[in-house]
Structure formats: C-alpha cells, structure tokens
Design a protein around this motif. Structure first.
Motif, PDB file in Angstrom:
ATOM      1  N   ARG A 221       0.828  -1.203   0.000  1.00  0.00           N
ATOM      2  CA  ARG A 221       0.000   0.000   0.000  1.00  0.00           C
ATOM      3  C   ARG A 221       0.867   1.261   0.000  1.00  0.00           C
ATOM      4  O   ARG A 221       0.580   2.236  -0.698  1.00  0.00           O
ATOM      5  CB  ARG A 221      -0.933  -0.001   1.205  1.00  0.00           C
ATOM      6  CG  ARG A 221      -1.875   1.207   1.250  1.00  0.00           C
ATOM      7  CD  ARG A 221      -2.853   1.126   2.418  1.00  0.00           C
ATOM      8  NE  ARG A 221      -2.152   0.896   3.661  1.00  0.00           N
ATOM      9  CZ  ARG A 221      -2.391  -0.144   4.460  1.00  0.00           C
ATOM     10  NH1 ARG A 221      -3.294  -1.043   4.132  1.00  0.00           N
ATOM     11  NH2 ARG A 221      -1.711  -0.288   5.588  1.00  0.00           N
ATOM     12  N   ALA A 222       1.952   1.247   0.769  1.00  0.00           N
ATOM     13  CA  ALA A 222       2.853   2.401   0.816  1.00  0.00           C
ATOM     14  C   ALA A 222       3.467   2.662  -0.548  1.00  0.00           C
ATOM     15  O   ALA A 222       3.534   3.811  -1.012  1.00  0.00           O
ATOM     16  CB  ALA A 222       3.948   2.162   1.855  1.00  0.00           C
ATOM     17  N   ALA A 223       3.931   1.596  -1.215  1.00  0.00           N
ATOM     18  CA  ALA A 223       4.559   1.758  -2.528  1.00  0.00           C
ATOM     19  C   ALA A 223       3.565   2.265  -3.560  1.00  0.00           C
ATOM     20  O   ALA A 223       3.882   3.120  -4.395  1.00  0.00           O
ATOM     21  CB  ALA A 223       5.169   0.434  -2.979  1.00  0.00           C
ATOM     22  N   ASN A 224       2.349   1.757  -3.512  1.00  0.00           N
ATOM     23  CA  ASN A 224       1.371   2.130  -4.528  1.00  0.00           C
ATOM     24  C   ASN A 224       0.602   3.399  -4.190  1.00  0.00           C
ATOM     25  O   ASN A 224      -0.139   3.915  -5.033  1.00  0.00           O
ATOM     26  CB  ASN A 224       0.416   0.962  -4.778  1.00  0.00           C
ATOM     27  CG  ASN A 224       1.089  -0.141  -5.577  1.00  0.00           C
ATOM     28  OD1 ASN A 224       1.226  -0.048  -6.787  1.00  0.00           O
ATOM     29  ND2 ASN A 224       1.543  -1.171  -4.892  1.00  0.00           N
ATOM     30  N   SER A 225       0.791   3.927  -2.983  1.00  0.00           N
ATOM     31  CA  SER A 225       0.208   5.232  -2.691  1.00  0.00           C
ATOM     32  C   SER A 225       0.845   6.306  -3.567  1.00  0.00           C
ATOM     33  O   SER A 225       0.242   7.349  -3.826  1.00  0.00           O
ATOM     34  CB  SER A 225       0.398   5.582  -1.211  1.00  0.00           C
ATOM     35  OG  SER A 225       1.768   5.845  -0.918  1.00  0.00           O
ATOM     36  N   LEU A 226       2.059   6.038  -4.044  1.00  0.00           N
ATOM     37  CA  LEU A 226       2.763   7.008  -4.880  1.00  0.00           C
ATOM     38  C   LEU A 226       2.020   7.238  -6.195  1.00  0.00           C
ATOM     39  O   LEU A 226       2.114   8.303  -6.793  1.00  0.00           O
ATOM     40  CB  LEU A 226       4.191   6.516  -5.159  1.00  0.00           C
ATOM     41  CG  LEU A 226       5.017   6.198  -3.906  1.00  0.00           C
ATOM     42  CD1 LEU A 226       6.357   5.589  -4.293  1.00  0.00           C
ATOM     43  CD2 LEU A 226       5.216   7.445  -3.067  1.00  0.00           C
ATOM     44  N   GLN A 227       1.287   6.232  -6.666  1.00  0.00           N
ATOM     45  CA  GLN A 227       0.558   6.375  -7.914  1.00  0.00           C
ATOM     46  C   GLN A 227      -0.690   7.244  -7.766  1.00  0.00           C
ATOM     47  O   GLN A 227      -1.347   7.556  -8.759  1.00  0.00           O
ATOM     48  CB  GLN A 227       0.188   4.987  -8.449  1.00  0.00           C
ATOM     49  CG  GLN A 227       1.397   4.283  -9.031  1.00  0.00           C
ATOM     50  CD  GLN A 227       1.172   2.812  -9.286  1.00  0.00           C
ATOM     51  OE1 GLN A 227       1.892   1.986  -8.772  1.00  0.00           O
ATOM     52  NE2 GLN A 227       0.187   2.497 -10.079  1.00  0.00           N
ATOM     53  N   LEU A 228      -1.004   7.630  -6.530  1.00  0.00           N
ATOM     54  CA  LEU A 228      -2.120   8.551  -6.327  1.00  0.00           C
ATOM     55  C   LEU A 228      -1.699  10.006  -6.523  1.00  0.00           C
ATOM     56  O   LEU A 228      -2.517  10.912  -6.374  1.00  0.00           O
ATOM     57  CB  LEU A 228      -2.704   8.365  -4.927  1.00  0.00           C
ATOM     58  CG  LEU A 228      -3.440   7.039  -4.684  1.00  0.00           C
ATOM     59  CD1 LEU A 228      -3.937   6.965  -3.245  1.00  0.00           C
ATOM     60  CD2 LEU A 228      -4.594   6.857  -5.655  1.00  0.00           C
ATOM     61  N   ASP A 229      -0.417  10.236  -6.855  1.00  0.00           N
ATOM     62  CA  ASP A 229       0.018  11.608  -7.136  1.00  0.00           C
ATOM     63  C   ASP A 229      -0.824  12.215  -8.252  1.00  0.00           C
ATOM     64  O   ASP A 229      -1.250  13.372  -8.177  1.00  0.00           O
ATOM     65  CB  ASP A 229       1.499  11.637  -7.538  1.00  0.00           C
ATOM     66  CG  ASP A 229       2.417  11.500  -6.351  1.00  0.00           C
ATOM     67  OD1 ASP A 229       1.921  11.468  -5.207  1.00  0.00           O
ATOM     68  OD2 ASP A 229       3.637  11.402  -6.549  1.00  0.00           O
ATOM     69  N   GLU A 230      -1.047  11.434  -9.336  1.00  0.00           N
ATOM     70  CA  GLU A 230      -1.881  11.935 -10.430  1.00  0.00           C
ATOM     71  C   GLU A 230      -3.305  12.196  -9.955  1.00  0.00           C
ATOM     72  O   GLU A 230      -3.933  13.171 -10.366  1.00  0.00           O
ATOM     73  CB  GLU A 230      -1.909  10.930 -11.589  1.00  0.00           C
ATOM     74  CG  GLU A 230      -0.746  11.066 -12.552  1.00  0.00           C
ATOM     75  CD  GLU A 230       0.462  10.266 -12.101  1.00  0.00           C
ATOM     76  OE1 GLU A 230       1.425  10.183 -12.857  1.00  0.00           O
ATOM     77  OE2 GLU A 230       0.450   9.725 -10.973  1.00  0.00           O
TER      78      GLU A 230
END
Length: 303
Positions: A221-230
C-alpha cells in the motif's frame, strides 16, 4: 546556521557552467528559493554522486530477498513502532540537514493539500493532518499514518461525492486558508559530523527496512500510494480549473500498480510533486489576497 550551496557561491563560467545553478535559476519548476536551494544542494552532494549508485542495486536486491523470506513469515508479522524509532534514529544521526528538512516539510505540505481538496469539494470532508515539529515526532508511526491518510482520504472524499450525487468540480470561491509555509527551519535540523547522507540514498536504504518490518499489505500500500500523485493532482486541477498544472505531476497511472523495486526513486518524485503543487497553491493564495506572489527565483549571491 544553514549552509549555502557551493553552486551559489561560485562565479559563473561560461566555458564550464554549473548545471545546478542552471536548475536553480530556471523558472519552469515552481518552488520557493529556500526549498529549491536545499533540494539542489542535496542532489549535488558527494553522497548522491558517489554513494547512491552503489546503494541502489544493493537495496533493490535486498527487497527481492526479503520478499522471498516473507513467504515463510506470518502474514501479520509487523513491528511498526520499532521501525519508526529506528528511522528517527537514522535520520537524526546520518541524514543531511537538507534531506531531513524536506522530509519533515512533506508531512505538513501533504496534509495541507488534502485539506485544500477536502474543504473545496462540493461534498466537503475532514482530514487527519500530520504536522511533526521535529524528527522525534516521526516515532509516532508517522510514515505509516501518512500512507493510511492518503487512501482513507480518497475513500472518504469519493464516498461523500457519491452519496451527495455530485462530482468534483471547479470551486466558485476557492478557500486557500490552509495553505501556508510550515514553521520548520533548516538550521534546526541535526548537523553532526555524520549527517551527510542525501535524501535519495537515505530512502533507498530505508525502503528494504520498511518492507522487512511491516506486513506485505502495508508495504504494498505504501509503494502504490505514490501512484495517487496523479489522482491528487487531478483533484486540485479540477477545483482550480487549471489542468495545465498536471504536467508537474507524474508518478505513473494510478490504475496500474508497479513493482516495489523502484519505490525509493518514485518516493523522491512524490516529494517533489507535493512541493510543486503546494508552491502553486501558495502563489494562487497570494494572488487571491491581492498581493504580488513571491518570485520563484531571485538573483543568487555570486562571488
């Protein structure tokens, strides 16, 4: 006292121009002077130039090995409190003042951006701001809470919009009241003899530890939270009716999860995207209040 970056103290030589001075003077990336100076001082450090190329492949190999080991570890095995105590200890003793300052700023800026979106939504939602005053405050599971806050905010916001039967739209009167510079000073960061590690090297070192001491679910979840930047960029651009600002946010498509191996590099992009979005909001607040926004650049003190 904060240190003046070397590229700001040397005279400009047209036969050997400094790439760091060029990036500092460039106005295409909206960052305040002090933030851009700290960012580039960290990026141009010897640690990043000579240490990072060796640390990055070792860190990524360690992530693979830990993933194999965790196949045989109970799914809920986690030591989050111990992890955050170790992270705070490492930051205080080995990480550069510029990197520590940028890390602490990130929690404040991220909280303000979420508050901006939540308050300007046609279905307003509250947030859970994280505002650490110093490195010791990070021991309160601050990194984990940061990731949880982001996903919980997206869920609460879109649930509220669906329940009300509306979509996020341009705000008639934008509320910028929560957007301000954090009360954090670079000169207050630890500046011991061993505080030399740059931001990217520190993140690459800490990422495998993060994976080891959290559950697979928490790390993923921490790693893929970065894809919520967009996603956050789209929310802000919609409220402001300024889609052109999305060009500053690029951390891959939110619907296509990526390998965790590049999480360290993407985390740096995440931090920079947050800084730029917050800087844009600060300038818009100044314009709304009738004052001239602070210049993006000032002439550096050249020798």
């Amino acid at each position: 006292m904060s240190r003046t970056p070397e590229f700001l103290t040397q005279a400009h030589d047209e036969r050997d121009p400094s790439p760091w001075l060029a990036l500092y003077l460039d106005q295409s990336t909206p960052l305040p002077d002090d933030v851009k100076s700290a960012w580039l001082a960290d990026s141009s450090s010897a640690s990043r130039q000579y240490l990072l190329p060796f640390l990055r492949p070792i860190a990524r190999l360690t992530i693979i090995l830990i993933q194999i080991v965790k196949v045989f570890v109970p799914r809920n095995w986690s030591h989050s409190m111990l992890l955050h105590r170790f992270l705070a200890w490492g930051l205080k003793r080995f990480v550069s003042p510029e990197a520590n300052w940028l890390i602490l700023r990130h929690f404040h800026l991220g909280s303000q951006v979420l508050s901006f979106i939540g308050r300007n939504s046609p279905a307003p939602v509250g947030t859970s701001p994280l505002e650490p005053a110093d490195i010791d405050a990070l021991k309160d599971e601050m990194f984990l809470k940061h990731d949880l806050n982001l996903f919980n905010f997206v869920i609460r916001l879109n649930t509220a919009l669906r329940d009300k039967g509306v979509a996020l739209c341009t705000a008639e009167q934008v509320d910028f009241s929560m957007i301000q510079s954090p009360a954090l000073r670079l000169e207050d960061m630890p500046q011991g003899k061993l505080n030399f590690l740059d931001l990217q090297s520190a993140i690459e070192l800490f990422t495998p530890l993060y994976q080891l001491m959290l559950t697979d679910n928490d790390f993923w979840r921490a790693a893929n939270s970065l894809q919520l930047d967009e996603t956050i960029g789209i929310y802000a651009a919609t409220i402001l009716n300024a889609p052109e600002h999305l060009i500053l946010v690029n951390n891959k498509h939110p619907l296509v999860p990526l390998s965790t191996l590049r999480a360290g590099h993407r985390l740096v992009i995440h931090g920079l995207s947050t800084e730029m979005l917050h800087s844009l909001l600060q300038r818009m607040r100044a314009a709304q209040e009738g004052g001239a926004p602070e210049p993006l650049r000032r002439d550096p003190p050249l020798a």
